[in-house]
Motif scaffolding. Structure first.
Motif, PDB file in Angstrom:
ATOM      1  N   HIS A  71       0.822  -1.220   0.000  1.00  0.00           N
ATOM      2  CA  HIS A  71       0.000   0.000   0.000  1.00  0.00           C
ATOM      3  C   HIS A  71       0.856   1.270   0.000  1.00  0.00           C
ATOM      4  CE1 HIS A  71       1.081   0.900   4.171  1.00  0.00           C
ATOM      5  NE2 HIS A  71       1.015  -0.410   4.368  1.00  0.00           N
ATOM      6  N   GLY A  72       0.179   2.409  -0.185  1.00  0.00           N
ATOM      7  CA  GLY A  72       0.851   3.701  -0.172  1.00  0.00           C
ATOM      8  C   GLY A  72       0.680   4.457   1.128  1.00  0.00           C
ATOM      9  N   SER A  73       1.012   5.745   1.097  1.00  0.00           N
ATOM     10  CA  SER A  73       0.921   6.598   2.273  1.00  0.00           C
ATOM     11  C   SER A  73      -0.496   6.623   2.829  1.00  0.00           C
ATOM     12  CB  SER A  73       1.341   8.028   1.925  1.00  0.00           C
ATOM     13  OG  SER A  73       2.689   8.068   1.523  1.00  0.00           O
ATOM     14  N   PRO A 106       9.985 -17.273  -7.260  1.00  0.00           N
ATOM     15  CA  PRO A 106       9.756 -15.841  -7.064  1.00  0.00           C
ATOM     16  C   PRO A 106       8.272 -15.493  -7.010  1.00  0.00           C
ATOM     17  CG  PRO A 106      10.314 -16.273  -9.349  1.00  0.00           C
ATOM     18  CD  PRO A 106      10.465 -17.576  -8.629  1.00  0.00           C
ATOM     19  N   VAL A 107       7.980 -14.265  -6.498  1.00  0.00           N
ATOM     20  CA  VAL A 107       6.599 -13.804  -6.363  1.00  0.00           C
ATOM     21  C   VAL A 107       6.352 -12.647  -7.315  1.00  0.00           C
ATOM     22  CG1 VAL A 107       6.644 -14.443  -3.919  1.00  0.00           C
ATOM     23  CG2 VAL A 107       7.050 -12.052  -4.576  1.00  0.00           C
ATOM     24  N   ASP A 108       5.079 -12.354  -7.542  1.00  0.00           N
ATOM     25  CA  ASP A 108       4.705 -11.120  -8.228  1.00  0.00           C
ATOM     26  C   ASP A 108       4.527 -10.051  -7.157  1.00  0.00           C
ATOM     27  OD1 ASP A 108       4.588 -12.292 -10.826  1.00  0.00           O
ATOM     28  OD2 ASP A 108       2.658 -13.191 -10.287  1.00  0.00           O
ATOM     29  N   LEU A 109       4.968  -8.833  -7.442  1.00  0.00           N
ATOM     30  CA  LEU A 109       4.938  -7.739  -6.463  1.00  0.00           C
ATOM     31  C   LEU A 109       4.210  -6.549  -7.054  1.00  0.00           C
ATOM     32  CD1 LEU A 109       5.909  -6.611  -3.701  1.00  0.00           C
ATOM     33  CD2 LEU A 109       8.003  -5.866  -4.881  1.00  0.00           C
ATOM     34  N   MET A 110       3.234  -6.022  -6.303  1.00  0.00           N
ATOM     35  CA  MET A 110       2.444  -4.874  -6.759  1.00  0.00           C
ATOM     36  C   MET A 110       2.459  -3.789  -5.690  1.00  0.00           C
ATOM     37  SD  MET A 110      -1.453  -4.748  -8.222  1.00  0.00           S
ATOM     38  CE  MET A 110      -2.250  -5.589  -6.835  1.00  0.00           C
ATOM     39  N   GLY A 111       2.814  -2.569  -6.077  1.00  0.00           N
ATOM     40  CA  GLY A 111       2.851  -1.468  -5.131  1.00  0.00           C
ATOM     41  C   GLY A 111       2.160  -0.230  -5.671  1.00  0.00           C
ATOM     42  N   HIS A 112       1.512   0.492  -4.783  1.00  0.00           N
ATOM     43  CA  HIS A 112       0.805   1.717  -5.146  1.00  0.00           C
ATOM     44  C   HIS A 112       1.423   2.898  -4.410  1.00  0.00           C
ATOM     45  CE1 HIS A 112      -2.639   4.637  -4.297  1.00  0.00           C
ATOM     46  NE2 HIS A 112      -2.503   4.688  -5.606  1.00  0.00           N
ATOM     47  N   SER A 113       1.677   3.990  -5.125  1.00  0.00           N
ATOM     48  CA  SER A 113       2.136   5.241  -4.545  1.00  0.00           C
ATOM     49  C   SER A 113       3.437   5.015  -3.775  1.00  0.00           C
ATOM     50  CB  SER A 113       1.036   5.828  -3.657  1.00  0.00           C
ATOM     51  OG  SER A 113       1.263   7.193  -3.384  1.00  0.00           O
ATOM     52  N   ARG A 114       3.470   5.315  -2.472  1.00  0.00           N
ATOM     53  CA  ARG A 114       4.674   5.047  -1.683  1.00  0.00           C
ATOM     54  C   ARG A 114       5.051   3.565  -1.783  1.00  0.00           C
ATOM     55  NH1 ARG A 114       7.519   6.916   2.725  1.00  0.00           N
ATOM     56  NH2 ARG A 114       8.466   5.260   3.985  1.00  0.00           N
ATOM     57  N   GLY A 115       4.045   2.700  -1.772  1.00  0.00           N
ATOM     58  CA  GLY A 115       4.308   1.273  -1.916  1.00  0.00           C
ATOM     59  C   GLY A 115       4.897   0.936  -3.272  1.00  0.00           C
ATOM     60  N   GLY A 116       4.589   1.745  -4.282  1.00  0.00           N
ATOM     61  CA  GLY A 116       5.214   1.581  -5.585  1.00  0.00           C
ATOM     62  C   GLY A 116       6.694   1.916  -5.539  1.00  0.00           C
ATOM     63  N   HIS A 117       7.022   2.956  -4.769  1.00  0.00           N
ATOM     64  CA  HIS A 117       8.436   3.300  -4.604  1.00  0.00           C
ATOM     65  C   HIS A 117       9.162   2.176  -3.880  1.00  0.00           C
ATOM     66  CE1 HIS A 117      11.533   6.658  -4.204  1.00  0.00           C
ATOM     67  NE2 HIS A 117      12.103   5.591  -3.654  1.00  0.00           N
ATOM     68  N   VAL A 118       8.563   1.680  -2.800  1.00  0.00           N
ATOM     69  CA  VAL A 118       9.160   0.569  -2.061  1.00  0.00           C
ATOM     70  C   VAL A 118       9.365  -0.638  -2.984  1.00  0.00           C
ATOM     71  CG1 VAL A 118       8.759  -1.120  -0.220  1.00  0.00           C
ATOM     72  CG2 VAL A 118       8.260   1.305   0.178  1.00  0.00           C
ATOM     73  N   ILE A 158       4.436  -4.738 -10.644  1.00  0.00           N
ATOM     74  CA  ILE A 158       3.349  -3.836 -11.023  1.00  0.00           C
ATOM     75  C   ILE A 158       3.460  -2.577 -10.172  1.00  0.00           C
ATOM     76  CG2 ILE A 158       0.843  -3.526 -11.174  1.00  0.00           C
ATOM     77  CD1 ILE A 158       0.786  -6.713 -11.134  1.00  0.00           C
ATOM     78  N   LEU A 159       3.586  -1.428 -10.826  1.00  0.00           N
ATOM     79  CA  LEU A 159       3.745  -0.157 -10.140  1.00  0.00           C
ATOM     80  C   LEU A 159       2.582   0.759 -10.496  1.00  0.00           C
ATOM     81  CD1 LEU A 159       7.564   0.374 -10.774  1.00  0.00           C
ATOM     82  CD2 LEU A 159       6.471  -0.656  -8.784  1.00  0.00           C
ATOM     83  N   ALA A 160       1.707   1.010  -9.530  1.00  0.00           N
ATOM     84  CA  ALA A 160       0.552   1.886  -9.732  1.00  0.00           C
ATOM     85  C   ALA A 160       0.921   3.275  -9.228  1.00  0.00           C
ATOM     86  CB  ALA A 160      -0.661   1.335  -8.984  1.00  0.00           C
ATOM     87  N   GLU A 161       1.254   4.158 -10.172  1.00  0.00           N
ATOM     88  CA  GLU A 161       1.672   5.523  -9.871  1.00  0.00           C
ATOM     89  C   GLU A 161       2.650   5.574  -8.697  1.00  0.00           C
ATOM     90  OE1 GLU A 161      -1.975   8.073 -11.838  1.00  0.00           O
ATOM     91  OE2 GLU A 161      -1.812   8.063  -9.663  1.00  0.00           O
ATOM     92  N   PRO A 162       3.865   5.053  -8.888  1.00  0.00           N
ATOM     93  CA  PRO A 162       4.842   5.055  -7.806  1.00  0.00           C
ATOM     94  C   PRO A 162       5.186   6.470  -7.356  1.00  0.00           C
ATOM     95  CG  PRO A 162       5.884   4.529  -9.903  1.00  0.00           C
ATOM     96  CD  PRO A 162       4.409   4.499 -10.142  1.00  0.00           C
TER      97      PRO A 162
END
Length: 270
Positions: free
Chosen positions: A26-28, A88-100, A116-120
């Motif tokens: 997740h993000g901020s 290995p795994v698939d990794l998806m992050g949004h916002s701050r979580g996208g940066h991580v 998968i990066l949703a607006e990092p």
């Protein structure tokens, strides 16, 4: 909800479904609950594992200390994935979580199958942005102003500054009560974010990503996020970009079916 010890911290996570593991970050101001609208479609084919980063809900953090940072969150996500099977795994992050998630891919590509990066979230340095200026970004200044108000005990006042900076004037007041509550649960993390020392993205960073990568954006997102997305996508080799019409930064809440269709198509591809 379950917990697992990572780097001396009990990280909370939600695990739903069966199949290949898809780790969601997740993000901020958010936590593992933010992915709820996507769980139905995604868990038809995947074992979805949504984490809450250090100091986010269900933790009740006071904002004191130096254990909240991008670097710490990257280390925690790496340690979390190392305990999963299979890899290995698939990794998806949004916002701050996208940066991580971007930094995890940069550091430990061996742990990842697809990214998968949703607006990092983040800033671009001079190698990617000719208009780069050293010092705090406009969003960082807003975060600092928001955190100052939150630290004084005015949670809603601080959140209004942050949300209106992302979504436009009046956005906080328009949010339904059910949406506001999780934001309040995580409000003190903005205090930690003012001390984050988040490194900007560089051209070398983007070119170092070798994991197959999908960028997803909202067509109506304001501010610097679209520029960051498109610039990174242009420098990550073979990256795919999808923009969802009629949505803003929380695009997977606003158009969950379309978002999940894009994600599942990407994950199913060779």
């Amino acid at each position: 909800m379950q917990t697992v010890s990572v780097n001396g911290y009990d990280m909370a996570y939600l695990e739903v479904g069966e199949g290949p593991p898809l780790v969601c970050v997740h993000g901020s101001l958010c936590d593992f609950r933010i992915w709820s609208a996507t769980l139905g479609p995604l868990t038809r084919t995947h074992r979805v594992i949504a984490v809450s980063l250090r100091h986010f809900f269900p933790d009740r953090w006071d904002g004191i200390g130096d254990t909240y940072s991008i670097a710490q969150h990257v280390e925690d996500v790496i340690a979390f994935i190392e305990q999963l099977e299979p890899k290995p795994v698939d990794l998806m992050g949004h916002s701050r979580g996208g940066h991580v998630s971007f930094r995890v891919a940069q550091r430990r590509p061996d742990l990842l199958r697809k990214l998968i990066l949703a607006e990092p979230g983040g800033e671009l340095d001079a190698t990617l942005d000719p208009e780069f200026k050293p010092g705090p970004s406009p969003l960082a200044a807003r975060i600092a102003a928001s955190a100052e108000v939150i630290a004084r005990g005015d949670i809603d006042g601080g959140l209004q500054i942050f949300i209106d900076a992302l979504e436009g004037p009046g956005a906080w007041k328009r949010l339904p009560a059910a949406v506001k509550e999780p934001l309040r649960d995580n409000a003190t993390t903005l205090i930690g974010q003012t001390r984050d020392k988040r490194p900007p993205f560089s051209k070398a960073d983007a070119e170092a990503i070798r994991t197959p990568t999908l960028f997803i954006g909202g067509a109506n997102t304001k501010g610097a996020l679209p520029k960051v997305l498109h610039t990174l996508a242009a420098h990550v080799k073979g990256a795919r970009t999808e923009i969802i019409p009629g949505t803003t930064h929380p695009m997977f809440e606003q158009a969950p079916q379309r978002y999940c269709e894009i994600v599942l198509d990407f994950l199913a591809g060779s």
